[in-house]
Design a protein around this motif. Structure first.
Motif, PDB file in Angstrom:
ATOM      1  N   SER A 113       0.815  -1.219   0.000  1.00  0.00           N
ATOM      2  CA  SER A 113       0.000   0.000   0.000  1.00  0.00           C
ATOM      3  C   SER A 113       0.849   1.270   0.000  1.00  0.00           C
ATOM      4  N   ILE A 114       2.164   1.142   0.150  1.00  0.00           N
ATOM      5  CA  ILE A 114       3.044   2.313   0.143  1.00  0.00           C
ATOM      6  C   ILE A 114       3.048   2.913  -1.260  1.00  0.00           C
ATOM      7  N   PRO A 115       2.731   4.204  -1.405  1.00  0.00           N
ATOM      8  CA  PRO A 115       2.557   4.774  -2.744  1.00  0.00           C
ATOM      9  C   PRO A 115       3.838   4.834  -3.569  1.00  0.00           C
ATOM     10  N   ASN A 116       4.942   5.234  -2.973  1.00  0.00           N
ATOM     11  CA  ASN A 116       6.205   5.347  -3.710  1.00  0.00           C
ATOM     12  C   ASN A 116       7.281   4.571  -2.952  1.00  0.00           C
ATOM     13  N   PRO A 117       7.320   3.260  -3.105  1.00  0.00           N
ATOM     14  CA  PRO A 117       8.229   2.440  -2.302  1.00  0.00           C
ATOM     15  C   PRO A 117       9.697   2.741  -2.596  1.00  0.00           C
TER      16      PRO A 117
ATOM     17  N   ASP B 167      11.855  -0.496   1.043  1.00  0.00           N
ATOM     18  CA  ASP B 167      10.489  -1.038   0.994  1.00  0.00           C
ATOM     19  C   ASP B 167      10.417  -2.225   0.034  1.00  0.00           C
TER      20      ASP B 167
END
Length: 657
Positions: free
Chosen positions: A12-16, A20
């Protein structure tokens, strides 16, 4: 250990970032999503190009190389490890350097270059001791053992693996203080045992291999049985007691909402409350080192111990142990000479597909699918057929599963003649053979005034009643005699009254709703009625008695029956069995428990349990395992209950005599 939730959060992290992406890859690998893990590893390596990211890039290269090695892609794996080695050397990082050298040694073993592997492993050990990481030293020592084994220097390899185990035991001594926290660290030290066991099997030493395998299993439960920890109440100050009451009360209120108004929002609120409780426990252990769970010494199971657990030709011990890339089954039977059992080891194939086969089989059982027989036979072939000759003539099996095998209802498997195992064998389960020995050495329950404590159908607001359970408990109480039994139902079926009577009961039967928390196993709970006296004003009193609460009790019962849904389930730790309600019952002092492996049918369960207790309390009983088998067979004879869903849910865990 909740990798599905971990992956969902990470994705769900937008810009890994590169970090990440590496975490995503590691989690995907844990979930056996190798294709997705490869994509994530490649993305993480491509993103980790900044000068300050050299350490992350090096470790990700090693992690990716490990995945490649598992798939036999040794040449590209070597190229990645060599790049990681160069990065670590350029930045004078002995920990990273030793990790890369250990990986190169493993790759050389796979390429059948033992001399090169030994050279790399010896260098890995030397460099690892320059680092401050005991994990790197352990990894290097394991690589050395493997390289010596590949070089056919078996005595030296055995010593190297023994040293790795010694290091691992030191790591275990420094692991988190709580039972749940300690179980979460098992994957750091269990590999030392896995390689040592594999070496002994390769050398043909089945007894030595079994003793090592059993030493690695159920260690947290043995810690609880042997020592436990001081009670919080004896150490906490008033402020800490208030804080604990607030935290536990928040969990109780969130649990009540999750049960009475099930949905994503109430489940998320319960999860948040449980995380808050974990944070409180971490701070508590930091303030009170006295609360640390005492660590027992590695258990030594002797040949004489094994012989006493399998005293006759009809009894067999079946102990499973997960190796790095396979699974082994040990079969123990009494030998021709007293005190000298016969131990045989069987390496099982097809382990890579076991998980999906087990999940499919359980789904078929839950759906009452008549096509379950194919899966039941396939699992029998995978887990038992290789040992058929060694098991011939036995009709009482004591099973010690490992890893995913704790989810297997062995009693429902089918042999080559189309018979379910329960039709031909009396089965019981134990977390390890050392645990079974300890349970058998416990004093028998005193012949006190209470033969039976039965609790059923508590009055819980918002939760559907279980009328069948009240009928069940009443009939069972009649079996033991009115003057010998205490029966608690309705609003009297409270946690407080249960605590009051449980310590004096020789047999405890609990028939009510249960909730299993696989991510927070010590919060798995039995849903009693809220206490009406003494604790009326306790915040958030929901009547739930958790596995954590059970650990604080002192039971003397020879048997505790948890006649509820999925009471055998919980968090499966690598090497440590299932942490949950059944685990807590044994840790609290009971010698055995009867537990369910899935959501059960109320009517069939009540009939089975009444029959079970009649056989158990009767003059001709031959043990808890045989009484349960006969009750299950009687259930199977009903035309409407032929499917294993109705008769195979319950197991005996612990001392089944």
């Amino acid at each position: 250990g909740d990798y599905e939730t971990t992956l969902r959060i990470l994705l769900s992290i937008p810009n890994p970032t590169a970090n990440d992406l590496d975490a995503i890859a590691i989690t995907q690998k844990r979930l056996h999503h190798e294709a997705q893990a490869e994509i994530s590893y490649r993305a993480a390596i491509a993103a980790a190009t900044a000068p300050g990211q050299w350490r992350l890039r090096a470790q990700t290269l090693l992690d990716y190389a490990d995945l490649q090695s598992q798939r036999g892609e040794l040449a590209p794996a070597r190229a990645g490890v060599e790049e990681a080695l160069a990065l670590s050397r350029a930045h004078r990082d002995p920990g990273g350097e030793s990790g890369a050298l250990a990986s190169l040694a493993e790759i050389a073993i796979g390429q059948n270059r033992p001399a090169e592997a030994l050279e790399q492993a010896q260098e890995a050990v030397r460099v690892a001791h320059q680092s401050d990481s005991v994990f790197r030293i352990n990894d290097a020592q394991l690589a050395l053992g493997r390289a010596l084994e590949a070089s056919r220097r078996d005595p030296e390899a055995e010593r190297a693996f023994a040293e790795a185990i010694s290091i691992a035991e030191g790591m275990r001594a420094d692991a988190p203080a709580s039972a749940a926290g300690l179980q979460g660290e098992l994957d750091r030290w269990v590999p030392s045992y896995q390689f040592a066991v594999a070496h002994q099997i390769h050398a043909g030493n089945a007894l030595a291999a079994l003793r090592l395998a059993d030493q690695a299993k159920a260690r947290v439960l043995l810690d609880m049985i042997d020592g436990g920890r001081p009670a919080f109440e004896a150490l906490a100050d008033p402020k800490e007691r208030d804080e604990e009451q607030e935290v536990r009360g928040e969990v109780a209120r969130a649990r009540t909402l999750a049960l009475t108004r099930p949905g994503a929002q109430t489940h998320a609120a319960l999860e948040a409350a449980l995380r808050k409780e974990e944070d409180f426990d971490i701070r508590l252990y930091a303030r009170h080192p006295e609360l640390v769970l005492e660590r027992s010494a590695p258990p030594e199971i002797s040949a004489a111990d094994l012989a006493s657990l399998a005293p006759d030709g009809r009894t067999a011990l079946l102990s499973y142990f997960t190796l790095a890339d396979s699974m082994v089954l040990f079969v123990v039977r009494g030998g021709q000479r007293p005190g000298l059992p016969v131990v045989k080891a069987f390496t099982l194939g097809g382990i890579d597909r076991l998980g999906s086969l087990i999940r499919s089989f359980r789904a078929q059982i839950a759906a009452r699918d008549l096509d379950y027989r194919a899966s039941a036979r396939a699992l029998f072939d995978a887990l038992l057929s290789p040992a058929s000759a060694a098991l011939a003539g036995t009709d009482r099996w004591i099973l010690s599963p490992d890893g995913p095998l704790w989810d297997v209802p062995f009693q429902a498997l089918m042999d080559g003649q189309g018979k379910h195992l329960l039709e031909t064998r009396a089965l019981s389960y134990t977390p390890s053979l050392a645990v079974l020995r300890q349970l058998r050495e416990r004093p028998a329950a005193a012949a006190g005034p209470l033969a039976l404590l039965a609790v059923a159908n508590p009055a819980v607001a918002g939760i559907a009643p279980i009328p069948d359970s009240e009928r069940e408990a009443g009939a069972i109480a009649a079996v033991y005699g009115k003057g010998q039994s205490t029966l608690l139902t309705g609003e009297h079926a409270s946690a407080g009254l249960f605590r009051e009577h449980a310590g004096d009961a020789r047999v405890i039967h609990i028939a009510l709703h249960a909730e299993t928390e696989t991510n927070h196993p010590l919060e798995s709970s039995l849903l009693f009625a809220p206490d009406r006296a003494g604790r009326k004003d306790a915040p958030g009193d929901d009547g739930a008695l958790t596995a954590r609460d059970l650990l604080g009790m002192r039971l003397r019962a020879s048997l505790v029956v948890l006649s509820a849904c999925e009471t055998a389930r919980g968090k499966i730790g690598e090497g440590d069995g299932v942490m949950g309600l059944g685990w807590a019952v044994l840790a609290a002092g009971a010698r055995a428990s009867v537990l369910s492996q899935w959501k059960v049918d109320s009517g069939a369960t009540s009939d089975l349990m009444i029959d079970f207790h009649r056989r158990l309390a009767g003059p001709k009983t031959t043990g808890k395992d045989e009484a349960l088998r006969q009750a299950a067979l009687q259930t199977m004879r009903s035309p409407h209950r032929l499917h294993p869903f109705y008769w195979a849910a319950f197991i005996v865990l612990g001392d089944a005599r």
